[in-house]
Design an enzyme around this catalytic site. Structure first.
Site, PDB file in Angstrom:
ATOM      1  N   LEU A 192      11.149 -20.329  -5.649  1.00 55.96           N
ATOM      2  CA  LEU A 192      10.230 -19.418  -4.953  1.00 55.96           C
ATOM      3  C   LEU A 192       8.920 -19.399  -5.722  1.00 55.96           C
ATOM      4  O   LEU A 192       8.916 -19.290  -6.951  1.00 55.96           O
ATOM      5  CB  LEU A 192      10.828 -17.990  -4.931  1.00 55.96           C
ATOM      6  CG  LEU A 192       9.889 -16.859  -4.519  1.00 55.96           C
ATOM      7  CD1 LEU A 192       9.582 -16.938  -3.025  1.00 55.96           C
ATOM      8  CD2 LEU A 192      10.504 -15.483  -4.827  1.00 55.96           C
ATOM      9  N   SER A 202      -8.055  -5.080   4.522  1.00 58.41           N
ATOM     10  CA  SER A 202      -8.555  -4.873   3.152  1.00 58.41           C
ATOM     11  C   SER A 202      -8.912  -6.161   2.402  1.00 58.41           C
ATOM     12  O   SER A 202      -8.522  -6.337   1.252  1.00 58.41           O
ATOM     13  CB  SER A 202      -7.529  -4.063   2.335  1.00 58.41           C
ATOM     14  OG  SER A 202      -7.300  -2.821   2.934  1.00 58.41           O
ATOM     15  N   ASP A 253       0.829  -1.214   0.000  1.00 58.19           N
ATOM     16  CA  ASP A 253       0.000   0.000   0.000  1.00 58.19           C
ATOM     17  C   ASP A 253       0.865   1.266   0.000  1.00 58.19           C
ATOM     18  O   ASP A 253       1.939   1.288   0.590  1.00 58.19           O
ATOM     19  CB  ASP A 253      -0.905  -0.015   1.241  1.00 58.19           C
ATOM     20  CG  ASP A 253      -1.979   1.043   1.160  1.00 58.19           C
ATOM     21  OD1 ASP A 253      -2.323   1.486   0.046  1.00 58.19           O
ATOM     22  OD2 ASP A 253      -2.478   1.451   2.224  1.00 58.19           O
ATOM     23  N   HIS A 300       2.803   3.655  -8.876  1.00 60.19           N
ATOM     24  CA  HIS A 300       2.696   2.237  -9.223  1.00 60.19           C
ATOM     25  C   HIS A 300       3.975   1.761  -9.931  1.00 60.19           C
ATOM     26  O   HIS A 300       4.464   0.668  -9.681  1.00 60.19           O
ATOM     27  CB  HIS A 300       1.474   1.989 -10.114  1.00 60.19           C
ATOM     28  CG  HIS A 300       0.173   2.232  -9.400  1.00 60.19           C
ATOM     29  ND1 HIS A 300      -0.107   1.688  -8.166  1.00 60.19           N
ATOM     30  CD2 HIS A 300      -0.924   2.981  -9.737  1.00 60.19           C
ATOM     31  CE1 HIS A 300      -1.307   2.075  -7.772  1.00 60.19           C
ATOM     32  NE2 HIS A 300      -1.823   2.862  -8.700  1.00 60.19           N
ATOM     33  N   TRP A 355       2.609   8.020  -2.797  1.00 58.10           N
ATOM     34  CA  TRP A 355       4.023   8.252  -3.149  1.00 58.10           C
ATOM     35  C   TRP A 355       4.111   8.985  -4.491  1.00 58.10           C
ATOM     36  O   TRP A 355       4.851   9.957  -4.641  1.00 58.10           O
ATOM     37  CB  TRP A 355       4.757   6.910  -3.233  1.00 58.10           C
ATOM     38  CG  TRP A 355       6.249   7.022  -3.378  1.00 58.10           C
ATOM     39  CD1 TRP A 355       7.174   6.968  -2.383  1.00 58.10           C
ATOM     40  CD2 TRP A 355       6.985   7.218  -4.609  1.00 58.10           C
ATOM     41  NE1 TRP A 355       8.433   7.101  -2.907  1.00 58.10           N
ATOM     42  CE2 TRP A 355       8.352   7.264  -4.268  1.00 58.10           C
ATOM     43  CE3 TRP A 355       6.619   7.355  -5.942  1.00 58.10           C
ATOM     44  CZ2 TRP A 355       9.356   7.440  -5.224  1.00 58.10           C
ATOM     45  CZ3 TRP A 355       7.616   7.538  -6.892  1.00 58.10           C
ATOM     46  CH2 TRP A 355       8.967   7.579  -6.528  1.00 58.10           C
ATOM     47  N   GLU A 414       1.843 -13.450  11.937  1.00 59.85           N
ATOM     48  CA  GLU A 414       2.379 -12.259  12.624  1.00 59.85           C
ATOM     49  C   GLU A 414       2.242 -11.074  11.663  1.00 59.85           C
ATOM     50  O   GLU A 414       2.683 -11.157  10.517  1.00 59.85           O
ATOM     51  CB  GLU A 414       3.856 -12.452  12.995  1.00 59.85           C
ATOM     52  CG  GLU A 414       4.175 -13.742  13.752  1.00 59.85           C
ATOM     53  CD  GLU A 414       3.489 -13.842  15.114  1.00 59.85           C
ATOM     54  OE1 GLU A 414       3.127 -12.787  15.675  1.00 59.85           O
ATOM     55  OE2 GLU A 414       3.297 -14.980  15.596  1.00 59.85           O
ATOM     56  N   GLY A 465      -0.044   5.193  -4.614  1.00 58.01           N
ATOM     57  CA  GLY A 465      -0.736   6.402  -5.072  1.00 58.01           C
ATOM     58  C   GLY A 465      -0.212   7.644  -4.365  1.00 58.01           C
ATOM     59  O   GLY A 465       0.145   8.647  -4.999  1.00 58.01           O
TER      60      GLY A 465
HETATM   61  C1  FPP Z   1      -1.935  -0.054  -3.440  1.00 63.03           C
HETATM   62  O1  FPP Z   1      -1.483   1.277  -3.296  1.00 63.03           O
HETATM   63  C2  FPP Z   1      -1.312  -0.665  -4.603  1.00 63.03           C
HETATM   64  C3  FPP Z   1      -1.997  -1.239  -5.642  1.00 63.03           C
HETATM   65  C4  FPP Z   1      -3.462  -1.290  -5.700  1.00 63.03           C
HETATM   66  C5  FPP Z   1      -1.270  -1.788  -6.804  1.00 63.03           C
HETATM   67  C6  FPP Z   1      -0.017  -2.517  -6.490  1.00 63.03           C
HETATM   68  C7  FPP Z   1       0.815  -2.623  -7.710  1.00 63.03           C
HETATM   69  C8  FPP Z   1       2.162  -2.589  -7.749  1.00 63.03           C
HETATM   70  C9  FPP Z   1       3.014  -2.575  -6.560  1.00 63.03           C
HETATM   71  C10 FPP Z   1       2.887  -2.571  -9.044  1.00 63.03           C
HETATM   72  C11 FPP Z   1       2.537  -3.684  -9.949  1.00 63.03           C
HETATM   73  C12 FPP Z   1       2.973  -5.008  -9.478  1.00 63.03           C
HETATM   74  C13 FPP Z   1       3.275  -6.025 -10.310  1.00 63.03           C
HETATM   75  C14 FPP Z   1       3.692  -7.326  -9.732  1.00 63.03           C
HETATM   76  C15 FPP Z   1       3.248  -5.908 -11.779  1.00 63.03           C
HETATM   77  P1  FPP Z   1      -2.526   2.465  -3.461  1.00 63.03           P
HETATM   78  O2  FPP Z   1      -2.570   2.825  -4.894  1.00 63.03           O
HETATM   79  O3  FPP Z   1      -3.841   2.064  -2.839  1.00 63.03           O
HETATM   80  O4  FPP Z   1      -1.844   3.603  -2.628  1.00 63.03           O
HETATM   81  P2  FPP Z   1      -2.551   4.771  -1.795  1.00 63.03           P
HETATM   82  O5  FPP Z   1      -3.084   4.132  -0.540  1.00 63.03           O
HETATM   83  O6  FPP Z   1      -1.441   5.706  -1.519  1.00 63.03           O
HETATM   84  O7  FPP Z   1      -3.620   5.345  -2.665  1.00 63.03           O
END
Ligand code: FPP
Length: 224
Positions: A122, A180, A12, A29, A17, A191, A15
């Site tokens: 893995l 979530s 998480d 992302h 960042w 843990e 967005g």
């Molecule tokens: C949550 O952060 C993140 C996601 C919904 C997407 C995760 C995707 C990646 C890490 C990149 C793609 C991965 C692969 C394996 C191709 P958020 O967007 O909800 O962040 P926020 O809470 O700051 O809005």
């Protein structure tokens, strides 16, 4: 030393960042994918056998089209560019969730799973269009339909994580303490580590520190 086979991660904070650094959620992302690569590498070093990454939830469909398109493109490119190397590294890719994306992405996901099926170093479980509540409902319905005895052994056969041991560690980055709709059954004795850092800022040292802290936990599983 606690045995450690499986780490699950709620990645998480992408967005936030992206908005902070480049005024675009999607930039977050993209940066988040770099962290994914770092954590895969470190997991291999630590001899972790299963790494489950929450990449897209059943609730993430509510996001704007532009962001979803970006995420699916990122995933497509990741598979096209990286699957050969992952395969060479003996990494198995397994999708957890329902594959109902574009024809192209579904094909790529199926191809990647098939190609890496026999790999043993893995297993990366990529949770895509995954939601724990619908996973559990599906399993209940299956048990009911098949009129099987209701017990844990029969129940877990119908989970999307069948054949995967429960995670010993769950990490959530992004300074938010919630689950979530992620692996609600599987984390009964996991843990949990809530990290302040946003996912793109999370690195190998944070991961190593969590693993070290985990090793020092006295895990009783209800015993004393
Ligand atoms: C949550 O952060 C993140 C996601 C919904 C997407 C995760 C995707 C990646 C890490 C990149 C793609 C991965 C692969 C394996 C191709 P958020 O967007 O909800 O962040 P926020 O809470 O700051 O809005």
């Amino acid at each position: 030393m606690n045995p450690l086979n499986h780490v699950a991660i709620i990645m998480d904070g992408n967005g936030r960042w992206g908005l902070k650094h480049q005024k675009s959620r999607n930039a977050g992302h993209k940066a988040g994918l770099k962290t994914v690569e770092k954590i895969i590498k470190e997991s291999i070093k630590k001899n972790i056998k299963y790494l489950t990454l929450y990449a897209f939830s059943t609730e993430n469909w509510k996001r704007p089209e532009k962001e979803k398109k970006f995420l699916f493109n990122l995933l497509e490119n990741f598979l096209v560019n990286r699957i050969e190397d992952l395969h060479k590294q003996n990494i198995k890719l397994n999708i957890v969730g329902i594959k109902n994306f574009s024809k192209k992405l579904n094909l790529l996901l199926n191809f990647s799973e098939k190609k890496t099926f026999k790999n043993t170093k893995l297993q990366i479980n990529l949770a895509l269009n995954y939601g724990s509540k619908s996973e559990l409902l599906y399993a209940f319905k299956k048990l009911n339909k098949k009129k099987e005895k209701i017990n844990e052994k029969n129940f877990i056969k119908y989970l999307q994580t069948k054949d995967v041991p429960d995670p010993e560690i769950l990490i959530r980055t992004g300074n938010t303490k919630r689950l979530s709709n992620f692996l609600l059954w599987q984390i009964a004795y996991t843990e949990i580590f809530f990290e302040k850092k946003l996912w793109p800022d999370f690195n190998e040292n944070d991961y190593k520190r969590i693993i070290k802290d985990f090793m020092n936990i006295k895990r009783n599983f209800g015993n004393i």
